[in-house]
Enzyme design. Structure first.
Site, PDB file in Angstrom:
ATOM      1  N   MET A 106      28.224  82.021  13.281  1.00 48.13           N
ATOM      2  CA  MET A 106      27.255  82.151  13.729  1.00 48.13           C
ATOM      3  C   MET A 106      27.221  82.891  15.269  1.00 48.13           C
ATOM      4  O   MET A 106      26.361  82.621  16.312  1.00 48.13           O
ATOM      5  CB  MET A 106      27.584  80.631  14.038  1.00 48.13           C
ATOM      6  CG  MET A 106      26.833  79.796  13.291  1.00 48.13           C
ATOM      7  SD  MET A 106      26.655  77.827  13.116  1.00 48.13           S
ATOM      8  CE  MET A 106      25.150  77.449  14.751  1.00 48.13           C
ATOM      9  N   GLU A 107      28.322  83.783  15.620  1.00 46.04           N
ATOM     10  CA  GLU A 107      28.308  84.878  16.779  1.00 46.04           C
ATOM     11  C   GLU A 107      28.668  85.880  16.380  1.00 46.04           C
ATOM     12  O   GLU A 107      27.947  87.058  17.443  1.00 46.04           O
ATOM     13  CB  GLU A 107      29.354  83.770  17.412  1.00 46.04           C
ATOM     14  CG  GLU A 107      29.959  82.990  17.600  1.00 46.04           C
ATOM     15  CD  GLU A 107      29.843  82.127  16.887  1.00 46.04           C
ATOM     16  OE1 GLU A 107      30.832  82.041  16.341  1.00 46.04           O
ATOM     17  OE2 GLU A 107      29.799  80.325  16.801  1.00 46.04           O
ATOM     18  N   GLU A 113      40.159  78.196  17.301  1.00 38.67           N
ATOM     19  CA  GLU A 113      40.034  79.206  17.325  1.00 38.67           C
ATOM     20  C   GLU A 113      41.318  80.238  18.692  1.00 38.67           C
ATOM     21  O   GLU A 113      41.641  81.149  18.061  1.00 38.67           O
ATOM     22  CB  GLU A 113      38.507  80.024  17.194  1.00 38.67           C
ATOM     23  CG  GLU A 113      38.114  79.866  15.957  1.00 38.67           C
ATOM     24  CD  GLU A 113      36.140  79.739  15.824  1.00 38.67           C
ATOM     25  OE1 GLU A 113      36.368  80.097  14.841  1.00 38.67           O
ATOM     26  OE2 GLU A 113      35.873  79.542  16.796  1.00 38.67           O
ATOM     27  N   GLY A 141      31.767  80.651   6.543  1.00 33.19           N
ATOM     28  CA  GLY A 141      31.076  80.667   5.416  1.00 33.19           C
ATOM     29  C   GLY A 141      31.613  81.669   4.759  1.00 33.19           C
ATOM     30  O   GLY A 141      30.670  82.448   4.836  1.00 33.19           O
ATOM     31  N   ASP A 194      35.003  77.369   5.096  1.00 40.66           N
ATOM     32  CA  ASP A 194      34.207  76.937   3.548  1.00 40.66           C
ATOM     33  C   ASP A 194      33.081  77.807   2.567  1.00 40.66           C
ATOM     34  O   ASP A 194      33.465  79.026   2.951  1.00 40.66           O
ATOM     35  CB  ASP A 194      32.973  75.773   3.650  1.00 40.66           C
ATOM     36  CG  ASP A 194      32.559  76.696   5.265  1.00 40.66           C
ATOM     37  OD1 ASP A 194      30.946  77.046   4.978  1.00 40.66           O
ATOM     38  OD2 ASP A 194      33.079  76.933   6.701  1.00 40.66           O
TER      39      ASP A 194
HETATM   40  N1  SAH Z   1      32.890  72.608  16.560  1.00 41.31           N
HETATM   41  C1  SAH Z   1      31.490  71.590  15.799  1.00 41.31           C
HETATM   42  C2  SAH Z   1      30.862  72.294  15.705  1.00 41.31           C
HETATM   43  C3  SAH Z   1      30.975  73.667  14.247  1.00 41.31           C
HETATM   44  S1  SAH Z   1      29.668  75.023  13.965  1.00 41.31           S
HETATM   45  C4  SAH Z   1      31.928  70.774  14.768  1.00 41.31           C
HETATM   46  O1  SAH Z   1      32.369  70.787  14.762  1.00 41.31           O
HETATM   47  O2  SAH Z   1      31.161  70.381  14.098  1.00 41.31           O
HETATM   48  C5  SAH Z   1      30.325  76.133  12.688  1.00 41.31           C
HETATM   49  C6  SAH Z   1      31.063  77.448  13.448  1.00 41.31           C
HETATM   50  O3  SAH Z   1      32.315  77.658  12.603  1.00 41.31           O
HETATM   51  C7  SAH Z   1      30.734  78.567  14.353  1.00 41.31           C
HETATM   52  O4  SAH Z   1      31.236  79.022  15.185  1.00 41.31           O
HETATM   53  C8  SAH Z   1      30.550  79.335  12.841  1.00 41.31           C
HETATM   54  O5  SAH Z   1      30.886  80.683  13.337  1.00 41.31           O
HETATM   55  C9  SAH Z   1      31.848  79.166  11.510  1.00 41.31           C
HETATM   56  N2  SAH Z   1      31.195  78.560  10.531  1.00 41.31           N
HETATM   57  C10 SAH Z   1      32.204  77.956   9.953  1.00 41.31           C
HETATM   58  N3  SAH Z   1      31.662  78.138   8.350  1.00 41.31           N
HETATM   59  C11 SAH Z   1      30.035  78.008   8.734  1.00 41.31           C
HETATM   60  C12 SAH Z   1      29.062  78.066   8.458  1.00 41.31           C
HETATM   61  N4  SAH Z   1      28.492  77.454   6.478  1.00 41.31           N
HETATM   62  N5  SAH Z   1      27.693  78.458   8.329  1.00 41.31           N
HETATM   63  C13 SAH Z   1      27.791  78.931   9.265  1.00 41.31           C
HETATM   64  N6  SAH Z   1      28.841  79.240  10.774  1.00 41.31           N
HETATM   65  C14 SAH Z   1      30.013  78.635  10.568  1.00 41.31           C
END
Ligand code: SAH
Length: 234
Positions: free
Chosen positions: A178-179, A17, A82, A202
């Protein structure tokens, strides 16, 4: 519309990001605090400070307060989320009108879902001027692919269609991440204007983990392009 901010704070949660900021900002300095690196510089003739908060509300809250302490007079968030609003597809964009913590839950005590007990407000409103600048940037770059709406935040990666339906019907959310609400609350506590820009990686459903891995880079690029376009009007 053109506004005037002296020092613009920009936060992303993950490396994807903020990596384009690393490429495009003319760096003038940096400092580290609480394990977070803050990079100062110029973008489109504007002073900016940007950083990677890390994932989740606590990281976002600490990061936002330190950015405000460093003297920024507004905060922009660039990232992915999402989709919750059923009309949104992967790649579409949500510009926050407000943010709320969907995992703040004291319902057994009679409070509404999302309500922070004994506090006047738990839905934190973005600065209308920044919302307008962001929406216009979206229309310029991705016509017809953005909505203004409520961003729901919680310390959960949401991947459940039933939960998404509830988030839309009960909380009126447009997207989940999440932020945002942590950043928003800290900004409101400090009386600093903010807006959250989220490109959909997503649909927060059973395929969310697969889609997230596939689309995060492109969605992050889109969010970055919007921030970049916004700066020309700030
Ligand atoms: N970098 C890690 C974890 C990412 S957590 C990995 O690659 O697995 C997901 C991140 O994307 C968070 O910063 C959140 O803000 C965002 N995000 C995207 N889709 C999301 C969803 N379905 N639920 C919650 N957060 C989501």
């Amino acid at each position: 519309m053109t506004a005037s901010y002296n020092k613009i704070g920009i936060i992303g949660a993950m490396v994807e990001e903020i990596e384009l900021l690393h490429k495009h900002v003319e760096k003038t300095g940096s400092f580290a605090k609480a394990g977070i690196e803050y990079v100062e510089g110029m973008l489109h003739g504007k002073r900016v400070v940007f950083c990677k908060s890390g994932v989740g509300k606590v990281n976002a809250a600490v990061c936002t307060q330190l950015l405000i302490d460093a003297g920024v007079d507004c905060v922009l968030f660039t990232g992915v989320a999402g989709a919750v609003e059923p009309s949104l597809n992967i790649g579409d964009i949500v510009v926050s009108t407000s943010c709320l913590q969907h995992d703040m839950d004291c319902t057994p005590l009679g409070f509404a879902r999302g309500q922070i007990p004994f506090q006047e407000t738990w839905e934190f409103h973005a600065a209308p001027e920044l919302v307008e600048i962001a929406s216009q940037a979206c229309e310029t770059l991705f016509p017809g692919r953005s909505v203004k709406g409520k961003v729901l935040s919680g310390d959960q990666f949401v991947a459940d269609r039933g939960e998404v339906r509830k988030m839309h019907e009960e909380l009126g959310g447009a997207c989940t991440e999440m932020e945002g609400a942590a950043l928003a609350q800290v900004c409101v506590m400090n009386d600093v204007p903010f807006v959250v820009i989220r490109s959909m990686s997503d649909k927060a459903d059973g395929s969310a983990h697969v889609n997230f891995n596939e689309f995060t880079v492109q969605a992050s690029v889109n969010s970055h392009r919007i921030i970049d376009e916004m700066l020309k009007h700030m």
